[in-house]
Design a protein around this motif. Structure first.
Motif, PDB file in Angstrom:
ATOM      1  N   SER A  25       0.834  -1.211   0.000  1.00 52.95           N
ATOM      2  CA  SER A  25       0.000   0.000   0.000  1.00 52.95           C
ATOM      3  C   SER A  25       0.862   1.252   0.000  1.00 52.95           C
ATOM      4  O   SER A  25       0.580   2.221  -0.732  1.00 52.95           O
ATOM      5  CB  SER A  25      -0.932  -0.003   1.216  1.00 52.95           C
ATOM      6  OG  SER A  25      -1.835  -1.089   1.164  1.00 52.95           O
ATOM      7  N   SER A  29       1.016   3.671  -3.419  1.00 49.81           N
ATOM      8  CA  SER A  29       0.562   5.055  -3.303  1.00 49.81           C
ATOM      9  C   SER A  29       1.698   6.038  -3.544  1.00 49.81           C
ATOM     10  O   SER A  29       1.494   7.102  -4.138  1.00 49.81           O
ATOM     11  CB  SER A  29      -0.070   5.295  -1.929  1.00 49.81           C
ATOM     12  OG  SER A  29       0.851   5.060  -0.880  1.00 49.81           O
ATOM     13  N   THR A  34      -0.711   9.220  -5.270  1.00 51.90           N
ATOM     14  CA  THR A  34      -2.104   9.404  -4.885  1.00 51.90           C
ATOM     15  C   THR A  34      -2.613   8.154  -4.177  1.00 51.90           C
ATOM     16  O   THR A  34      -1.936   7.128  -4.143  1.00 51.90           O
ATOM     17  CB  THR A  34      -2.978   9.690  -6.140  1.00 51.90           C
ATOM     18  OG1 THR A  34      -4.288  10.079  -5.726  1.00 51.90           O
ATOM     19  CG2 THR A  34      -3.071   8.473  -7.040  1.00 51.90           C
ATOM     20  N   GLY A  35      -3.802   8.255  -3.605  1.00 49.41           N
ATOM     21  CA  GLY A  35      -4.405   7.100  -2.935  1.00 49.41           C
ATOM     22  C   GLY A  35      -4.791   7.422  -1.503  1.00 49.41           C
ATOM     23  O   GLY A  35      -4.274   8.365  -0.898  1.00 49.41           O
ATOM     24  N   HIS A  36      -5.708   6.633  -0.959  1.00 50.84           N
ATOM     25  CA  HIS A  36      -6.143   6.789   0.428  1.00 50.84           C
ATOM     26  C   HIS A  36      -5.328   5.826   1.289  1.00 50.84           C
ATOM     27  O   HIS A  36      -5.763   4.699   1.578  1.00 50.84           O
ATOM     28  CB  HIS A  36      -7.631   6.488   0.556  1.00 50.84           C
ATOM     29  CG  HIS A  36      -8.511   7.491  -0.122  1.00 50.84           C
ATOM     30  ND1 HIS A  36      -8.689   7.526  -1.492  1.00 50.84           N
ATOM     31  CD2 HIS A  36      -9.283   8.497   0.385  1.00 50.84           C
ATOM     32  CE1 HIS A  36      -9.529   8.506  -1.800  1.00 50.84           C
ATOM     33  NE2 HIS A  36      -9.899   9.113  -0.683  1.00 50.84           N
ATOM     34  N   LEU A  37      -4.157   6.255   1.713  1.00 48.60           N
ATOM     35  CA  LEU A  37      -3.238   5.366   2.409  1.00 48.60           C
ATOM     36  C   LEU A  37      -3.694   5.066   3.836  1.00 48.60           C
ATOM     37  O   LEU A  37      -3.704   3.905   4.255  1.00 48.60           O
ATOM     38  CB  LEU A  37      -1.831   5.969   2.424  1.00 48.60           C
ATOM     39  CG  LEU A  37      -0.734   5.112   3.062  1.00 48.60           C
ATOM     40  CD1 LEU A  37      -0.644   3.744   2.397  1.00 48.60           C
ATOM     41  CD2 LEU A  37       0.614   5.832   2.989  1.00 48.60           C
ATOM     42  N   LEU A  79      -6.224   0.107  -1.784  1.00 47.86           N
ATOM     43  CA  LEU A  79      -4.808  -0.288  -1.814  1.00 47.86           C
ATOM     44  C   LEU A  79      -4.617  -1.619  -1.102  1.00 47.86           C
ATOM     45  O   LEU A  79      -3.905  -2.506  -1.598  1.00 47.86           O
ATOM     46  CB  LEU A  79      -3.951   0.786  -1.139  1.00 47.86           C
ATOM     47  CG  LEU A  79      -3.705   2.090  -1.908  1.00 47.86           C
ATOM     48  CD1 LEU A  79      -3.252   3.185  -0.947  1.00 47.86           C
ATOM     49  CD2 LEU A  79      -2.673   1.878  -3.010  1.00 47.86           C
ATOM     50  N   GLY A 109      -8.628   4.203  -8.375  1.00 48.15           N
ATOM     51  CA  GLY A 109      -8.656   4.662  -6.986  1.00 48.15           C
ATOM     52  C   GLY A 109      -9.784   4.102  -6.154  1.00 48.15           C
ATOM     53  O   GLY A 109      -9.798   4.267  -4.927  1.00 48.15           O
ATOM     54  N   TYR A 261      -6.402  11.183   3.025  1.00 44.47           N
ATOM     55  CA  TYR A 261      -6.030  11.234   1.611  1.00 44.47           C
ATOM     56  C   TYR A 261      -4.686  11.944   1.490  1.00 44.47           C
ATOM     57  O   TYR A 261      -4.598  13.094   1.090  1.00 44.47           O
ATOM     58  CB  TYR A 261      -7.104  11.960   0.793  1.00 44.47           C
ATOM     59  CG  TYR A 261      -6.916  11.834  -0.694  1.00 44.47           C
ATOM     60  CD1 TYR A 261      -7.147  10.623  -1.330  1.00 44.47           C
ATOM     61  CD2 TYR A 261      -6.504  12.914  -1.464  1.00 44.47           C
ATOM     62  CE1 TYR A 261      -6.978  10.492  -2.701  1.00 44.47           C
ATOM     63  CE2 TYR A 261      -6.327  12.807  -2.835  1.00 44.47           C
ATOM     64  CZ  TYR A 261      -6.573  11.589  -3.452  1.00 44.47           C
ATOM     65  OH  TYR A 261      -6.403  11.462  -4.819  1.00 44.47           O
ATOM     66  N   VAL A 263      -0.291  10.813   0.896  1.00 43.87           N
ATOM     67  CA  VAL A 263       0.689   9.750   0.675  1.00 43.87           C
ATOM     68  C   VAL A 263       2.093  10.298   0.914  1.00 43.87           C
ATOM     69  O   VAL A 263       2.308  11.510   0.974  1.00 43.87           O
ATOM     70  CB  VAL A 263       0.586   9.166  -0.751  1.00 43.87           C
ATOM     71  CG1 VAL A 263      -0.809   8.598  -1.000  1.00 43.87           C
ATOM     72  CG2 VAL A 263       0.926  10.217  -1.814  1.00 43.87           C
TER      73      VAL A 263
END
Length: 284
Positions: A25, A29, A34-37, A79, A109, A261, A263
């Motif tokens: 994860s 990211s 980007t990404g909701h880690l 992720l 995403g 949100y 990273v």
């Protein structure tokens, strides 16, 4: 055809799987920028236990009718889902490099059913429990003993559709439906209790006619033991409230609102590589 994967009870293997979910994860990211880690990191042990120790499925035949189903209602935590699906053999791990890399990626995403192993498109919050309820009811009608596991975020429970589905599932006595609440107590913008109070959460689920357990969402032994007991009450759907830490495993992100949100930068990643034993996918 029997499933290629059979549930394990090896806590060491499950713990390694959870560690890999976190590393993947963070790596995915960072690579994508980007990404909701944070929301993904709190899920690691839950997904590792479900896919390694509890669920029945065949990664070579994702549509196997007798499989258990899994729905990640909090689709922004994908992720973690992508990592566990790759580890379970649904697709080659090299595909993880494609996370949010292009418009038509197989790993966007939020999860989509075009990716093997994904049972439902999610991301628009509040629908996963209703989808799971439908799958559980269909299994009963078809005479299958398949179970349906749904992970929902705690902030997501502010959506009224969840409680409509919870009420209907109890009415139909769907004891093959298991909802896991990722109770990390944070959502986009603030702590859940500052936005719309959820507690007493266990009592709410009980009042809707569900069997309920509250567990440590990072304790593998406790999760294994709990999931093996479902249904908690014959004739009732089961709710597992898993107490977790948002951003678990990344100290800078743990219990931090801004990491919903956010990273790592590439520089931060390089600085943490040794401390967290991170590896690039191509150098494992």
């Amino acid at each position: 055809m029997p499933p290629v994967y059979e549930p394990l009870e090896d806590v060491h293997i499950i713990r390694e799987t959870a560690d890999r979910i976190r590393k993947d994860s963070i790596w995915m990211s960072t690579r994508a920028g980007t990404g909701h880690l944070g929301p993904a990191l709190s899920l690691a042990e839950i997904l590792a236990v479900l896919y390694k120790g509890i669920m029945r499925y065949d990664p070579q035949n994702p549509g196997w009718p007798k499989r258990d189903r899994f729905i990640l209602s909090k689709g922004h935590g994908c992720l973690a889902l992508y990592s566990i699906l790759s580890q379970a053999g649904f697709f080659e791990r090299k595909l993880l490099e494609e996370f949010c890399s292009k418009y038509d990626t197989m790993l966007p995403g939020h999860p989509e059913m075009k990716l093997p192993g994904v049972e439902a498109n999610t991301g628009s919050l509040g629908h996963g429990i209703a989808l799971g309820m439908g799958m559980a009811l269909a299994a009963r009608i078809d005479g299958r003993d398949s179970r349906v596991f749904v992970v929902t975020g705690d902030g997501e429970l502010q959506e009224g559709s969840n409680w409509e589905a919870a009420m209907t599932a109890a009415h139909h006595r769907l004891d093959n439906l298991i909802v896991i609440v990722d109770r990390n107590k944070l959502q986009l913008g603030d702590f859940t209790e500052n936005i719309s109070q959820l507690e007493p959460l266990a009592d709410k689920w009980k009042s809707f006619g569900w069997g309920v357990r509250v567990v440590d969402g990072h304790n593998i032994e406790e999760l294994l033991s709990t999931f093996k007991q479902v249904p908690f009450v014959c004739g009732k759907p089961s709710a597992v409230i898993a107490s977790t830490i948002k951003g678990k495993g990344l100290k800078a992100a743990e219990n931090k609102i801004e990491w919903h949100y956010k990273v790592l930068t590439r520089q931060q990643y390089e600085e943490l590589k040794n401390e967290l034993s991170l590896e690039e996918l191509g150098h494992e």
